[in-house]
Design a protein around this motif. Structure first.
Motif, PDB file in Angstrom:
ATOM      1  N   GLY A  42       0.821  -1.214   0.000  1.00 46.69           N
ATOM      2  CA  GLY A  42       0.000   0.000   0.000  1.00 46.69           C
ATOM      3  C   GLY A  42       0.845   1.250   0.000  1.00 46.69           C
ATOM      4  O   GLY A  42       0.406   2.300  -0.456  1.00 46.69           O
ATOM      5  N   PRO A  46      -1.433   5.300   2.599  1.00 46.16           N
ATOM      6  CA  PRO A  46      -2.433   4.902   3.587  1.00 46.16           C
ATOM      7  C   PRO A  46      -1.917   4.811   5.013  1.00 46.16           C
ATOM      8  O   PRO A  46      -2.715   4.867   5.960  1.00 46.16           O
ATOM      9  CB  PRO A  46      -2.895   3.526   3.087  1.00 46.16           C
ATOM     10  CG  PRO A  46      -1.741   3.009   2.305  1.00 46.16           C
ATOM     11  CD  PRO A  46      -1.097   4.204   1.679  1.00 46.16           C
ATOM     12  N   PHE A  47      -0.598   4.689   5.197  1.00 48.67           N
ATOM     13  CA  PHE A  47      -0.075   4.427   6.525  1.00 48.67           C
ATOM     14  C   PHE A  47       0.588   5.633   7.183  1.00 48.67           C
ATOM     15  O   PHE A  47       0.483   5.819   8.396  1.00 48.67           O
ATOM     16  CB  PHE A  47       0.919   3.261   6.469  1.00 48.67           C
ATOM     17  CG  PHE A  47       0.278   1.980   6.021  1.00 48.67           C
ATOM     18  CD1 PHE A  47      -0.523   1.258   6.884  1.00 48.67           C
ATOM     19  CD2 PHE A  47       0.442   1.518   4.727  1.00 48.67           C
ATOM     20  CE1 PHE A  47      -1.136   0.082   6.471  1.00 48.67           C
ATOM     21  CE2 PHE A  47      -0.160   0.348   4.303  1.00 48.67           C
ATOM     22  CZ  PHE A  47      -0.954  -0.372   5.178  1.00 48.67           C
ATOM     23  N   TRP A  48       1.288   6.441   6.395  1.00 57.28           N
ATOM     24  CA  TRP A  48       2.018   7.569   6.977  1.00 57.28           C
ATOM     25  C   TRP A  48       1.780   8.881   6.252  1.00 57.28           C
ATOM     26  O   TRP A  48       2.253   9.923   6.690  1.00 57.28           O
ATOM     27  CB  TRP A  48       3.534   7.283   6.966  1.00 57.28           C
ATOM     28  CG  TRP A  48       3.900   6.032   7.666  1.00 57.28           C
ATOM     29  CD1 TRP A  48       3.890   5.802   9.012  1.00 57.28           C
ATOM     30  CD2 TRP A  48       4.346   4.803   7.056  1.00 57.28           C
ATOM     31  NE1 TRP A  48       4.293   4.517   9.271  1.00 57.28           N
ATOM     32  CE2 TRP A  48       4.583   3.880   8.094  1.00 57.28           C
ATOM     33  CE3 TRP A  48       4.563   4.415   5.740  1.00 57.28           C
ATOM     34  CZ2 TRP A  48       5.027   2.585   7.868  1.00 57.28           C
ATOM     35  CZ3 TRP A  48       4.999   3.119   5.499  1.00 57.28           C
ATOM     36  CH2 TRP A  48       5.233   2.225   6.545  1.00 57.28           C
ATOM     37  N   THR A  51      -3.738   9.564   3.890  1.00 57.25           N
ATOM     38  CA  THR A  51      -4.902   9.275   4.724  1.00 57.25           C
ATOM     39  C   THR A  51      -4.706   9.695   6.179  1.00 57.25           C
ATOM     40  O   THR A  51      -5.524  10.454   6.720  1.00 57.25           O
ATOM     41  CB  THR A  51      -5.279   7.785   4.628  1.00 57.25           C
ATOM     42  OG1 THR A  51      -5.516   7.460   3.267  1.00 57.25           O
ATOM     43  CG2 THR A  51      -6.519   7.486   5.457  1.00 57.25           C
ATOM     44  N   PRO A  52      -3.652   9.238   6.882  1.00 60.72           N
ATOM     45  CA  PRO A  52      -3.528   9.643   8.283  1.00 60.72           C
ATOM     46  C   PRO A  52      -3.289  11.136   8.469  1.00 60.72           C
ATOM     47  O   PRO A  52      -3.795  11.732   9.424  1.00 60.72           O
ATOM     48  CB  PRO A  52      -2.342   8.817   8.795  1.00 60.72           C
ATOM     49  CG  PRO A  52      -1.592   8.432   7.580  1.00 60.72           C
ATOM     50  CD  PRO A  52      -2.597   8.286   6.492  1.00 60.72           C
ATOM     51  N   ASN A  77      -5.715   2.531   9.277  1.00 62.01           N
ATOM     52  CA  ASN A  77      -4.633   1.689   8.756  1.00 62.01           C
ATOM     53  C   ASN A  77      -4.463   0.384   9.536  1.00 62.01           C
ATOM     54  O   ASN A  77      -3.431  -0.269   9.422  1.00 62.01           O
ATOM     55  CB  ASN A  77      -3.312   2.468   8.693  1.00 62.01           C
ATOM     56  CG  ASN A  77      -2.862   2.961  10.050  1.00 62.01           C
ATOM     57  OD1 ASN A  77      -3.065   2.304  11.069  1.00 62.01           O
ATOM     58  ND2 ASN A  77      -2.229   4.126  10.073  1.00 62.01           N
ATOM     59  N   HIS A  78      -5.510   0.021  10.296  1.00 65.33           N
ATOM     60  CA  HIS A  78      -5.549  -1.285  10.959  1.00 65.33           C
ATOM     61  C   HIS A  78      -4.296  -1.524  11.802  1.00 65.33           C
ATOM     62  O   HIS A  78      -3.689  -2.598  11.748  1.00 65.33           O
ATOM     63  CB  HIS A  78      -5.732  -2.403   9.931  1.00 65.33           C
ATOM     64  CG  HIS A  78      -6.901  -2.203   9.025  1.00 65.33           C
ATOM     65  ND1 HIS A  78      -8.198  -2.493   9.392  1.00 65.33           N
ATOM     66  CD2 HIS A  78      -6.984  -1.683   7.757  1.00 65.33           C
ATOM     67  CE1 HIS A  78      -9.024  -2.194   8.406  1.00 65.33           C
ATOM     68  NE2 HIS A  78      -8.323  -1.698   7.395  1.00 65.33           N
ATOM     69  N   TRP A  80      -1.379  -0.312  11.518  1.00 62.63           N
ATOM     70  CA  TRP A  80      -0.195  -0.472  10.680  1.00 62.63           C
ATOM     71  C   TRP A  80       0.023  -1.935  10.265  1.00 62.63           C
ATOM     72  O   TRP A  80       1.131  -2.445  10.260  1.00 62.63           O
ATOM     73  CB  TRP A  80       1.043   0.115  11.352  1.00 62.63           C
ATOM     74  CG  TRP A  80       1.014   1.603  11.343  1.00 62.63           C
ATOM     75  CD1 TRP A  80       1.446   2.443  10.355  1.00 62.63           C
ATOM     76  CD2 TRP A  80       0.478   2.472  12.360  1.00 62.63           C
ATOM     77  NE1 TRP A  80       1.203   3.750  10.688  1.00 62.63           N
ATOM     78  CE2 TRP A  80       0.614   3.811  11.911  1.00 62.63           C
ATOM     79  CE3 TRP A  80      -0.106   2.241  13.593  1.00 62.63           C
ATOM     80  CZ2 TRP A  80       0.192   4.898  12.651  1.00 62.63           C
ATOM     81  CZ3 TRP A  80      -0.532   3.329  14.336  1.00 62.63           C
ATOM     82  CH2 TRP A  80      -0.379   4.643  13.864  1.00 62.63           C
ATOM     83  N   ASP A  82      -1.112  -4.501   6.918  1.00 68.72           N
ATOM     84  CA  ASP A  82      -1.487  -4.264   5.520  1.00 68.72           C
ATOM     85  C   ASP A  82      -2.373  -5.347   4.933  1.00 68.72           C
ATOM     86  O   ASP A  82      -2.434  -5.524   3.713  1.00 68.72           O
ATOM     87  CB  ASP A  82      -0.240  -4.078   4.662  1.00 68.72           C
ATOM     88  CG  ASP A  82       0.662  -5.307   4.619  1.00 68.72           C
ATOM     89  OD1 ASP A  82       0.287  -6.340   5.217  1.00 68.72           O
ATOM     90  OD2 ASP A  82       1.722  -5.246   3.982  1.00 68.72           O
ATOM     91  N   HIS A  85      -4.681  -4.439   2.133  1.00 67.68           N
ATOM     92  CA  HIS A  85      -4.057  -4.202   0.832  1.00 67.68           C
ATOM     93  C   HIS A  85      -3.518  -5.506   0.232  1.00 67.68           C
ATOM     94  O   HIS A  85      -3.748  -5.802  -0.938  1.00 67.68           O
ATOM     95  CB  HIS A  85      -2.920  -3.189   0.963  1.00 67.68           C
ATOM     96  CG  HIS A  85      -3.377  -1.819   1.330  1.00 67.68           C
ATOM     97  ND1 HIS A  85      -3.704  -0.862   0.402  1.00 67.68           N
ATOM     98  CD2 HIS A  85      -3.581  -1.238   2.542  1.00 67.68           C
ATOM     99  CE1 HIS A  85      -4.090   0.246   1.018  1.00 67.68           C
ATOM    100  NE2 HIS A  85      -4.019   0.040   2.311  1.00 67.68           N
TER     101      HIS A  85
END
Length: 439
Positions: A42, A46-48, A51-52, A77-78, A80, A82, A85
């Motif tokens: 991803g 989505p993680f850093w 989105t966040p 992001n659950h 962190w 994936d 994804h």
């Protein structure tokens, strides 16, 4: 085929936004695809990243507590992981290999994993999407201190009392305003003469004024000479004058992940700062490249756009090549900055005969109603009578940008744009005023 190489159709090296999209589409088309990723499937967004950061910014603008943002970031992001994804990729038939991939000649990749190494040989070739990571400047004393990058910010459970940010690009500026609205005392430092280069100077003036009104200290044209850290926090020397803060955020841009990819084995310069491609995203024999590493902008939407082009080429399908005339971007401050195409300076540097039009958002009905700050600026090629760039600074400026992006991409004649209906009262009506102001 090389000895020991596992035969596949395509290897996607790096499963950020563009690589993830391409791997799934190619597998859905019936190809045997292996996706290689050393971090989270991803990528950054989505993680850093996208989105966040926008969850954090939205929460700050709404006046909600930091804990609300932290909880929504973990939810998005659950924590962190994936699976959301990697799961759909594997469901589409992609074999996901966790490890560091390196080119080993045309169509060949060696992947180093926890269990050893695996050689892959792709019949069609390799799609490279290795992305970027936070760039860290060479400042005396910085290495070894617990400074933050955008990745560290997204894991915080509470804001600091004070913060120094080095770098007033989009990331630094967005987070400066967000932290300030969470109650943090923020100092924003920029080496260039103004923040948010290369945005239009008029846009930078609006945003710097808003941030200063909100209590953020902005210092441009300054050099950070040294960083020190002790149990009480950071001391940042700015041309000999110290700035103290509890925390330090380094937001000085992105660095291409190209140093250990094996570019030389594909006939490319291993020391290059970007991977050059043609309009079909081909970089070399049996090698395609998409995303940040192509140097056309570190934007998720652009990476996916390039991946669409590359997928068509790999599948032998017709379709237009990559076109960068109308690349759009948004800085999610309040008000937002939405931009597309060329700035006035870039258009003049390109040798165009330039005319510009301006409008003040506060003078529009919607701007007056909302007591909004902002501007609209349009840049036209006077000889062709079309827009080549535009900027909107306004609430929801990224959404208002849509009309200008379409105009630049489709080269809609200025008289046609001037003859349109502009809904009343809306922020995008200010575009009509800017078009009327064109020379």
């Amino acid at each position: 085929m090389s000895a020991g190489g596992v035969p596949v159709d395509v290897v996607v090296l790096g499963l950020g936004a563009g690589g993830e999209y391409a791997a799934r589409k190619l597998a859905e088309a019936g190809l045997d695809v292996v996706g290689v990723e050393r971090a989270l499937v991803g990528g950054e967004c989505p993680f850093w990243g996208c989105t966040p950061s926008k969850l954090l910014i939205h929460t700050a603008h709404q006046g909600q507590p930091w804990s609300r943002a932290a909880g929504r970031i973990r939810e998005a992001n659950h924590d962190w992981t994936d699976d959301s994804h990697a799961g759909p990729l594997m469901g589409a038939g992609v074999r996901v290999v966790r490890g560091h991939g390196r080119l080993d000649g045309p169509g060949r990749v060696v992947v180093t994993t926890d269990r050893g190494s695996e050689r892959l040989e792709a019949r069609l070739g390799v799609l490279l999407n290795t992305g970027t990571e936070p760039a860290v400047p060479d400042i005396a004393g910085l290495v070894g201190t617990p400074y933050w990058t955008n990745r560290d910010v997204m894991r915080r459970t509470e804001p600091p009392a004070s913060l120094v940010i080095i770098g007033a690009g989009p990331i630094g500026t967005e987070l400066a305003q967000a932290f300030g609205r969470f109650g943090t005392r923020v100092t924003l430092l920029e080496a260039r003469d103004r923040m948010l280069c290369p945005e239009e100077p008029e846009a930078c003036e609006v945003i710097s004024g808003v941030l200063r009104d909100e209590g953020i200290e902005i210092r441009t044209g300054v050099e950070v000479t040294e960083v020190r850290h002790d149990e009480s926090g950071f001391t940042v020397d700015v041309e000999g004058a110290p700035v103290r803060a509890e925390r330090l955020l380094v937001a000085t841009g992105r660095r291409m992940n190209l140093t250990d990819v094996g570019l030389d084995t594909a006939g490319l310069d291993p020391g290059c700062d970007r991977v050059e491609t043609d309009e079909r995203m081909r970089a070399a024999d049996r090698l395609w490249a998409v995303g940040d590493i192509t140097g056309h902008g570190a934007y998720t939407h652009l990476s996916i756009y390039q991946a669409q082009v590359a997928v068509r080429d790999l599948l032998g399908e017709p379709g237009p090549g990559a076109d960068y005339r109308a690349v759009s971007r948004v800085t999610f401050t309040d008000p937002e900055i939405g931009s597309v195409g060329l700035s006035e300076e870039q258009a003049r540097d390109a040798g165009l005969r330039v005319t510009t039009g301006h409008a003040e958002v506060p003078r529009s009905s919607r701007g007056w109603i909302h007591e909004a700050e902002g501007i609209v600026k349009v840049v036209a090629d006077a000889d062709r009578g079309v827009l080549v760039g535009g900027t909107v600074v306004a609430p929801y400026g990224g959404e208002v940008l849509g009309l200008l992006a379409a105009a630049v991409h489709a080269e809609i004649p200025v008289p046609t744009l001037r003859g349109m209906h502009f809904a009343y009262p809306t922020f995008h009506r200010a575009i009509a005023a800017a078009l009327a102001d064109l020379g």
